[in-house]
Design a protein around this motif. Structure first.
Motif, PDB file in Angstrom:
ATOM      1  N   ALA A   1       4.264  69.770 135.390  1.00  0.00           N
ATOM      2  CA  ALA A   1       4.543  68.534 134.652  1.00  0.00           C
ATOM      3  C   ALA A   1       3.267  68.024 133.996  1.00  0.00           C
ATOM      4  O   ALA A   1       3.267  67.616 132.828  1.00  0.00           O
ATOM      5  N   GLN A   2       2.182  68.089 134.750  1.00  0.00           N
ATOM      6  CA  GLN A   2       0.896  67.645 134.203  1.00  0.00           C
ATOM      7  C   GLN A   2       0.533  68.483 132.986  1.00  0.00           C
ATOM      8  O   GLN A   2       0.060  67.979 131.979  1.00  0.00           O
ATOM      9  N   LYS A   3       0.793  69.801 133.102  1.00  0.00           N
ATOM     10  CA  LYS A   3       0.438  70.685 131.995  1.00  0.00           C
ATOM     11  C   LYS A   3       1.285  70.392 130.752  1.00  0.00           C
ATOM     12  O   LYS A   3       0.768  70.323 129.643  1.00  0.00           O
ATOM     13  N   GLU A   4       2.595  70.201 130.976  1.00  0.00           N
ATOM     14  CA  GLU A   4       3.479  69.848 129.852  1.00  0.00           C
ATOM     15  C   GLU A   4       2.938  68.621 129.119  1.00  0.00           C
ATOM     16  O   GLU A   4       2.853  68.593 127.902  1.00  0.00           O
ATOM     17  N   LEU A   5       2.588  67.609 129.905  1.00  0.00           N
ATOM     18  CA  LEU A   5       2.153  66.355 129.307  1.00  0.00           C
ATOM     19  C   LEU A   5       0.808  66.502 128.604  1.00  0.00           C
ATOM     20  O   LEU A   5       0.633  66.039 127.483  1.00  0.00           O
ATOM     21  N   ILE A   6      -0.133  67.167 129.272  1.00  0.00           N
ATOM     22  CA  ILE A   6      -1.465  67.260 128.661  1.00  0.00           C
ATOM     23  C   ILE A   6      -1.418  68.131 127.409  1.00  0.00           C
ATOM     24  O   ILE A   6      -2.092  67.870 126.423  1.00  0.00           O
ATOM     25  N   ASP A   7      -0.575  69.179 127.448  1.00  0.00           N
ATOM     26  CA  ASP A   7      -0.424  70.019 126.255  1.00  0.00           C
ATOM     27  C   ASP A   7       0.125  69.201 125.094  1.00  0.00           C
ATOM     28  O   ASP A   7      -0.320  69.328 123.953  1.00  0.00           O
ATOM     29  N   TRP A   8       1.107  68.367 125.414  1.00  0.00           N
ATOM     30  CA  TRP A   8       1.684  67.552 124.355  1.00  0.00           C
ATOM     31  C   TRP A   8       0.662  66.541 123.823  1.00  0.00           C
ATOM     32  O   TRP A   8       0.529  66.346 122.627  1.00  0.00           O
ATOM     33  N   VAL A   9      -0.063  65.920 124.750  1.00  0.00           N
ATOM     34  CA  VAL A   9      -1.069  64.927 124.354  1.00  0.00           C
ATOM     35  C   VAL A   9      -2.114  65.581 123.448  1.00  0.00           C
ATOM     36  O   VAL A   9      -2.493  65.035 122.414  1.00  0.00           O
ATOM     37  N   THR A  10      -2.534  66.785 123.822  1.00  0.00           N
ATOM     38  CA  THR A  10      -3.524  67.493 123.016  1.00  0.00           C
ATOM     39  C   THR A  10      -2.971  67.782 121.625  1.00  0.00           C
ATOM     40  O   THR A  10      -3.658  67.610 120.614  1.00  0.00           O
ATOM     41  N   ALA A  11      -1.709  68.209 121.578  1.00  0.00           N
ATOM     42  CA  ALA A  11      -1.096  68.514 120.284  1.00  0.00           C
ATOM     43  C   ALA A  11      -0.911  67.244 119.464  1.00  0.00           C
ATOM     44  O   ALA A  11      -1.140  67.241 118.256  1.00  0.00           O
ATOM     45  N   ALA A  12      -0.529  66.170 120.136  1.00  0.00           N
ATOM     46  CA  ALA A  12      -0.271  64.911 119.429  1.00  0.00           C
ATOM     47  C   ALA A  12      -1.547  64.313 118.861  1.00  0.00           C
ATOM     48  O   ALA A  12      -1.523  63.566 117.891  1.00  0.00           O
TER      49      ALA A  12
ATOM     50  N   PRO B   1       6.948  66.566 118.531  1.00  0.00           N
ATOM     51  CA  PRO B   1       7.870  66.010 119.526  1.00  0.00           C
ATOM     52  C   PRO B   1       7.524  66.483 120.926  1.00  0.00           C
ATOM     53  O   PRO B   1       6.941  67.552 121.107  1.00  0.00           O
ATOM     54  N   PHE B   2       7.852  65.650 121.908  1.00  0.00           N
ATOM     55  CA  PHE B   2       7.636  66.061 123.282  1.00  0.00           C
ATOM     56  C   PHE B   2       8.872  66.804 123.745  1.00  0.00           C
ATOM     57  O   PHE B   2       9.945  66.220 123.890  1.00  0.00           O
ATOM     58  N   ALA B   3       8.754  68.099 123.931  1.00  0.00           N
ATOM     59  CA  ALA B   3       9.944  68.878 124.276  1.00  0.00           C
ATOM     60  C   ALA B   3       9.642  69.896 125.363  1.00  0.00           C
ATOM     61  O   ALA B   3       9.390  71.054 125.090  1.00  0.00           O
ATOM     62  N   PRO B   4       9.585  69.447 126.594  1.00  0.00           N
ATOM     63  CA  PRO B   4       9.358  70.409 127.672  1.00  0.00           C
ATOM     64  C   PRO B   4      10.583  71.298 127.801  1.00  0.00           C
ATOM     65  O   PRO B   4      11.715  70.818 127.796  1.00  0.00           O
ATOM     66  N   SER B   5      10.331  72.595 127.863  1.00  0.00           N
ATOM     67  CA  SER B   5      11.481  73.497 127.948  1.00  0.00           C
ATOM     68  C   SER B   5      11.616  73.998 129.376  1.00  0.00           C
ATOM     69  O   SER B   5      10.622  74.148 130.081  1.00  0.00           O
ATOM     70  N   ASP B   6      12.826  74.217 129.766  1.00  0.00           N
ATOM     71  CA  ASP B   6      13.066  74.899 131.036  1.00  0.00           C
ATOM     72  C   ASP B   6      12.400  74.173 132.210  1.00  0.00           C
ATOM     73  O   ASP B   6      11.664  74.761 132.977  1.00  0.00           O
ATOM     74  N   PHE B   7      12.616  72.908 132.294  1.00  0.00           N
ATOM     75  CA  PHE B   7      11.940  72.170 133.344  1.00  0.00           C
ATOM     76  C   PHE B   7      12.874  71.797 134.485  1.00  0.00           C
ATOM     77  O   PHE B   7      12.450  71.278 135.504  1.00  0.00           O
ATOM     78  N   GLU B   8      14.174  72.080 134.303  1.00  0.00           N
ATOM     79  CA  GLU B   8      15.141  71.617 135.300  1.00  0.00           C
ATOM     80  C   GLU B   8      14.844  72.140 136.699  1.00  0.00           C
ATOM     81  O   GLU B   8      14.939  71.404 137.675  1.00  0.00           O
ATOM     82  N   HIS B   9      14.433  73.410 136.795  1.00  0.00           N
ATOM     83  CA  HIS B   9      14.181  73.940 138.140  1.00  0.00           C
ATOM     84  C   HIS B   9      12.983  73.239 138.788  1.00  0.00           C
ATOM     85  O   HIS B   9      12.923  73.064 139.993  1.00  0.00           O
ATOM     86  N   HIS B  10      12.044  72.826 137.933  1.00  0.00           N
ATOM     87  CA  HIS B  10      10.914  72.060 138.463  1.00  0.00           C
ATOM     88  C   HIS B  10      11.391  70.711 138.993  1.00  0.00           C
ATOM     89  O   HIS B  10      10.965  70.266 140.061  1.00  0.00           O
TER      90      HIS B  10
END
Lengths: 155, 596
Positions: free
Chosen positions: B92-103, B110-119
């Motif tokens: 989750a941290q990685k998803e967010l930081i990756d998005w923040v870096t891109a933003a 857009p913030f679009a974490p994929s395939d996160f349901e199992h997490h």
């Protein structure tokens, strides 16, 4: 030709002499003109690179346009340095004399002169006839910035 | 989605900080969970959620909300976090930081974490969480959304006993404008000029965010003052009034103090580096199915911002190597009588003028024989080249040594140790290796505290004066007349080391280069554990110089690392003697020994 050219920021050119020939560059491309000072030698550079000087605490490289244009490189009291600057740093060029600043109208610039110029065509703006003198107009800043200066690069 | 770009920028910066904390807390939690840490993590997540919603980023908010549910469960001891749980927290941290870096580059991403349901499922166990209302209070360390960094800093300065009231008037809301004066005032204002080291106002562990551009401008300016002062000192050498001498002395001292204060603004602790290495080790060891125990020591040690930024990649590469090639698999470790879990120790040690970063593992160690064979095979040395153990280890830094014979995901993707070497070199650092087969390997990287203020000596080569950093010179040897004509070797401390004419690497265009040329001094240098004696014409006074970058089109010149203004006002060039020594050794590694 008696028409006077209206002076704008864009059409003013700094006219200078290298050897016997006159050159002109857009005034806005030249940050400043400073008195000649003898450059400190820098090794591993091309022969037309004279060394570095101190301009108010900055180390600035110096290109000898006279060597580049195969003119004799004597120093007189008119010898001057034109300093150009871009985001990558400043660079200075030695010229024999700075003549004047004149407005040159776009329409009097011969864009494709039928003569072979010492200036690479990428940087050649054209040739203008001002007061019966032929002046080669050069994009000085990019010409200096993009010139190959280092002879031996760090591995 | 349109929103106030300034607001978004603010959110991005704040989130980056919070996500760094997130990672730090997770790393600690995984090692030793405690309710304090769960609370801290919850606050961080809650903060991100709150801020993201306040700037209209509902999808980010919703995502964090679901993670927060999982944190709440662990916090209340309703589930026992397993490895999948922690993996989800890190993911989750990685998803967010990756998005923040891109933003940061493009706010429209857009913030679009994929395939996160199992997490999410891993975070929740099987149960559905009850929404818990936690009335959390945000403390200073975890800024509330509306506060800027500057405010708490100011407060802490104003509350401190040393502070002179009315000295600092808040001049704006910008996070960048206050820390500069406050940092300077806190350290310099209360001190009379004669006090050498006024104690700094202790500011509790907070981050002062200062725009690097402003900082650079300040440092540049102060650097110029110190240059000017040097020039003045030089010129007044002729007049001998003792008052003037005293004034000069004080001016010099003050300038030096001021410059060091200004430089200290650029100093950062190595803690973020350590955290990232910790994370890297965690991720890689789980990928490689190795068990690694990390210990970090000295995270409070400070380094220049640029050094921090440039050293992180080489260090990451080195810990990757340590795990991939150093630490053995649990089975092998067990069979050779070691604990199943390998150990990597990372330490930062501060010295008077340098900082050492040490990476030590208890893995299988470097095998000198294998290294020798490989270097031989690659044509880097010859059969009969005699090398002592440290010289053998140094071979791994040669370009062309580590040409990825087995490409793994982790290391050996073509980035060799020569890249590490080059990065360290560009920071004027050194690296040393100690290793024992079966016991482990220790890399020691020594870096200068500051990149700009250098103790140097002036040397003369072919009539040109250069500055050389003092720390790259091992010793200066006077050449007696009978030595002057022997050209290729010199005996030094029971070793035979090659003599090299420095001017050959600093080419001039004068034709009479060799005419009547006789070297009078030798500079003994040590590069890659190989020693070289450079012939120079003269060795002059020691000077403290302020290094300047050269402009881009003349920066990459062989043997020159930068420029400076000497005390007589002339420009000077700084010679990178280590680079030249390495170049010489690389060209002559295989044949200089034969001549001996």
């Amino acid at each position: 030709m008696t028409t006077t050219t209206e002076t704008t920021k864009e059409n003013r050119y700094l006219i200078y002499r290298v050897g016997t020939e006159l050159y002109g560059s857009p005034l806005l491309e030249v940050r400043e003109v400073v008195e000649y000072q003898s450059p400190k030698y820098m090794p591993n550079m091309e022969p037309y690179f004279s060394g570095v000087i101190n301009i108010r605490g900055s180390i600035v490289g110096v290109i000898d346009l006279r060597k580049k244009f195969s003119a004799p490189s004597d120093v007189s009291r008119y010898t001057a340095l034109l300093v150009c600057e871009s985001s990558t740093g400043a660079i200075a060029a030695i010229v024999d004399q700075v003549e004047k600043v004149v407005p040159i109208d776009e329409s009097v610039i011969e864009k494709k002169p039928p003569v072979i110029s010492r200036v690479e065509s990428d940087y050649l703006l054209g040739v203008a006839n001002v007061g019966n003198q032929l002046i080669t107009l050069v994009h000085l800043r990019p010409a200096l910035m993009e010139m190959k200066l280092i002879q031996v690069k760090a591995a | 989605m349109s929103m106030d770009p300034e607001l978004l920028q603010c959110f991005i910066e704040e989130s980056a900080d919070l996500l760094t904390q997130w990672e730090a807390i997770c790393l600690e939690l995984e090692k030793a969970p405690s309710s304090d840490k769960w609370d801290a993590l919850f606050r961080v997540a809650h903060n991100i959620k709150g801020t993201s919603r306040s700037v209209g980023l509902d999808d980010v908010g919703a995502f964090v909300h679901r993670v927060e549910d999982g944190i709440t469960l662990a916090k209340q001891n309703k589930i026992v976090p397993d490895s999948g749980y922690y993996r989800a927290l890190f993911a989750a941290q990685k998803e967010l930081i990756d998005w923040v870096t891109a933003a940061q580059a493009n706010p429209q991403v857009p913030f679009a974490p994929s395939d996160f349901e199992h997490h999410f499922r891993a975070l929740l166990g099987q149960s559905t969480p009850e929404p818990t209302a936690v009335n959390e209070k945000t403390d200073v360390a975890l800024l509330t959304p509306t506060e800027t960094v500057a405010t708490p800093v100011l407060e802490s300065v104003q509350n401190s006993p040393q502070h002179v009231p009315n000295e600092i008037k808040p001049v704006g809301n910008s996070a960048f404008s206050e820390p500069l004066p406050s940092g300077l005032v806190g350290k310099t204002a209360p001190a009379p000029a004669s006090t050498a080291t006024p104690t700094a106002t202790p500011i509790p562990d907070e981050t002062i965010r200062v725009s690097a551009r402003k900082l650079d401008a300040l440092i540049q300016m102060v650097g110029e003052i110190s240059i000017q002062q040097n020039v003045a000192a030089h010129r007044s050498h002729t007049s001998t009034s003792s008052h003037q001498d005293q004034a000069q002395y004080l001016l010099k001292k003050m300038t030096r103090d001021l410059y060091e204060k200004a430089l200290s603004l650029r100093m950062q602790t190595v803690q973020p580096i350590f955290q990232r290495l910790d994370r890297t080790i965690r991720d890689i060891s789980s990928t490689l199915n190795k068990q690694v125990n990390v210990s970090l020591d000295g995270s409070e040690v400070e380094l220049d911002k640029t050094v921090c930024e440039k050293i992180i990649e080489p260090l990451t590469h080195m810990v990757r190597n340590s795990i991939d090639h150093g630490i053995e698999s649990p089975e092998i470790r067990e069979s050779s009588g070691k604990s199943r879990t390998g150990n990597i120790q990372i330490r930062a040690v501060q010295d008077t003028s340098s900082v050492s970063l040490i990476i030590e593992d208890d893995g299988k160690g470097l095998d000198p024989k294998k290294i020798r064979d490989k270097a031989l095979e690659r044509g880097l040395i010859k059969e009969n080249t005699p090398l002592n153990p440290s010289e053998v280890f140094a071979l791994i830094f040669l370009p062309g040594f580590s040409t990825a014979e087995k490409v793994t995901d982790v290391s050996g993707r073509g980035v060799g140790m020569d890249v590490v070497m080059r990065a360290i070199d560009s920071l004027r650092g050194e690296i040393q290796i100690a290793s024992e087969v079966g016991k482990g390997t220790r890399f020691t990287i020594t870096l200068p505290l500051s990149l700009t203020l250098i103790d140097a000596i002036l040397i003369g080569v072919q009539g040109v004066e250069y500055a050389i950093p003092l720390d790259s010179i091992h010793e200066v040897v006077d050449l007696t007349s009978e030595h002057r004509d022997q050209s290729t070797m010199i005996h030094f401390n029971d070793r035979v080391i090659p003599r090299v004419q420095l001017y050959k690497y600093l080419k001039t265009h004068t034709k009479d280069q060799m005419l009547g040329h006789r070297a009078k001094k030798l500079l003994i240098t040590r590069a890659n554990n190989g020693m070289v004696a450079f012939e120079v014409d003269s060795v002059g006074e020691k000077q403290q110089i302020v290094a300047r970058n050269l402009s881009q089109n003349i920066r990459e010149t062989q043997g020159i690392s930068g420029g400076t203004i000497l005390s007589n006002g002339d420009p000077g060039l700084i010679v990178n003697i280590d680079q030249i020594a390495r170049l010489y050794l690389a060209q002559n590694q295989s044949n200089y020994q034969e001549a001996a």
